[in-house]
Motif scaffolding. Sequence first.
Motif, PDB file in Angstrom:
ATOM      1  N   ARG A 100       0.829  -1.208   0.000  1.00 46.92           N
ATOM      2  CA  ARG A 100       0.000   0.000   0.000  1.00 46.92           C
ATOM      3  C   ARG A 100       0.862   1.255   0.000  1.00 46.92           C
ATOM      4  N   GLN A 101       1.864   1.268   0.873  1.00 51.33           N
ATOM      5  CA  GLN A 101       2.713   2.452   0.961  1.00 51.33           C
ATOM      6  C   GLN A 101       3.602   2.624  -0.271  1.00 51.33           C
ATOM      7  N   ALA A 102       4.032   1.531  -0.876  1.00 48.51           N
ATOM      8  CA  ALA A 102       4.809   1.626  -2.122  1.00 48.51           C
ATOM      9  C   ALA A 102       3.962   2.261  -3.222  1.00 48.51           C
ATOM     10  N   GLU A 103       2.707   1.801  -3.344  1.00 47.55           N
ATOM     11  CA  GLU A 103       1.798   2.413  -4.316  1.00 47.55           C
ATOM     12  C   GLU A 103       1.661   3.916  -4.045  1.00 47.55           C
ATOM     13  N   ALA A 104       1.559   4.285  -2.780  1.00 48.61           N
ATOM     14  CA  ALA A 104       1.378   5.690  -2.413  1.00 48.61           C
ATOM     15  C   ALA A 104       2.574   6.530  -2.819  1.00 48.61           C
ATOM     16  N   VAL A 105       3.774   6.010  -2.612  1.00 48.23           N
ATOM     17  CA  VAL A 105       4.988   6.751  -2.976  1.00 48.23           C
ATOM     18  C   VAL A 105       5.025   7.008  -4.481  1.00 48.23           C
ATOM     19  N   PHE A 106       4.787   5.995  -5.279  1.00 47.32           N
ATOM     20  CA  PHE A 106       4.820   6.163  -6.733  1.00 47.32           C
ATOM     21  C   PHE A 106       3.711   7.092  -7.217  1.00 47.32           C
ATOM     22  N   THR A 107       2.528   6.978  -6.611  1.00 48.06           N
ATOM     23  CA  THR A 107       1.407   7.818  -7.016  1.00 48.06           C
ATOM     24  C   THR A 107       1.731   9.285  -6.826  1.00 48.06           C
TER      25      THR A 107
END
Length: 328
Positions: free
Chosen positions: A165-172
Motif C-alpha cells: 500500500r505504501q509503495a503504491e502511495a509513494v509512486f502515485t
Amino acid sequence: MSALLLMAADLQDGGMHKVCVIGGSRYFGKLLVKRLRATGHRVTVINRGSTRPPADVEHLVADRNDEAALTAALGSRTFDVVVDQVCYTPVQAAVAARVFKGRSRRYLMTSTLEVYDPATGVLSAGPAGTPLPEETVDPAAWPVSLALPWHDEAYLDAHYAEGKRQAEAVFTRAGDFAFAAVRSAHVLGGGAREFTGRLAHYVERIAQGRELAVHARTLPTVFIHYEELADLLLWAATATHVTGPLNACSDGLLDVHDLASIIAAQLGRKPLFRTVAAGETASPFSLDRYYAMSNARAQELGFAFSPTVDWLPGAVAEARTASAAPTV
C-alpha cells in the motif's frame, strides 16, 4: 499469437516500446519478458544477477535497494515504461522514483489483492458478496512512513500488505511519470513453476484422502492464471491510457469448498474437510474475511478476463503432473 496478445498489440502507443523490467526472473515475470520480446518490444531486465534473461534481452546487474549501484547500472538509458515486479516497501519505491525520474514516461508496479485485507486492522471488511473496487484503497491518500523497519525481513513479512500500500502511495505522489499499480489476485498455474505451492497443497491432500483445514464460515476470493497475469501486465505496460490502481482477477468468485470440489473432480476423489478452532491456521484460500476484488475497471479499459472455472482444471492437471514427477 493469442487473442490477448493481439489485443495488447492493437492498444500499443506507437509500436515498439523500450521496457525496463525490474525482477522478471521467475514465474509470470519471466513469462512477461518473453511476451514483451515476442510482440517486438526492446527489453532490459534488472536483477541481482542470479538468473539471466533470454539472450535477446539486455541484462543489467544491480541491487534495486542500492540507489548508487542502480543509478550506475542504468547509465544514460531511458525507457518508455518500467515494470517493477519486486517492489515491496515504500523505501524501495522512493529509491526507484528518484532513480527513474526523467528516465521513463510510465511506471507499472505489480501489487496485490492483499492491500484490501481487513485482517491488517486498517480496513473494514467489504459487505459479503460485493467485490471491492480500486477506490477502496486510494494510494493518493494513504499515509507513508519511511522510518518503519522495512529493512527487517520479519517485519516486512508481517506487514506485506502495508508495504505494498505504501509503495503504491509513494509512486502515485512521485509525479514524474504516469503510474499504474496492478493488484494481482492469487496466482495459480504453471505446475512446478508455481512458487507458492498452494495449488499443489490441495492436489496432494485431496489425492491422498487427507483433510483440508477450513474455517467454520468461509468467504470467497479471486484467482488469476499466471499466463493471464502476464498478458495483463503486457497490456497495461503498453497501453498508455492505463493509470492508477487496477484489479487483476479472472471472472468468478470461489471459496475453499468450490476450489476443492473442482480439484477433487479432476482427481476423481471426494474432498474431506476439518473445521479449525478459532485462531487455528487453516489451509490456504480458506478465508474468514472478505476481500474479493472487482475487475470491472480493467474490463472497462479494454482487457477481457477468462472465467476461473475455464482454466483451473488445466492448472490442476499441471500441478498433479508436477507433484508426481521424480525429483532430480
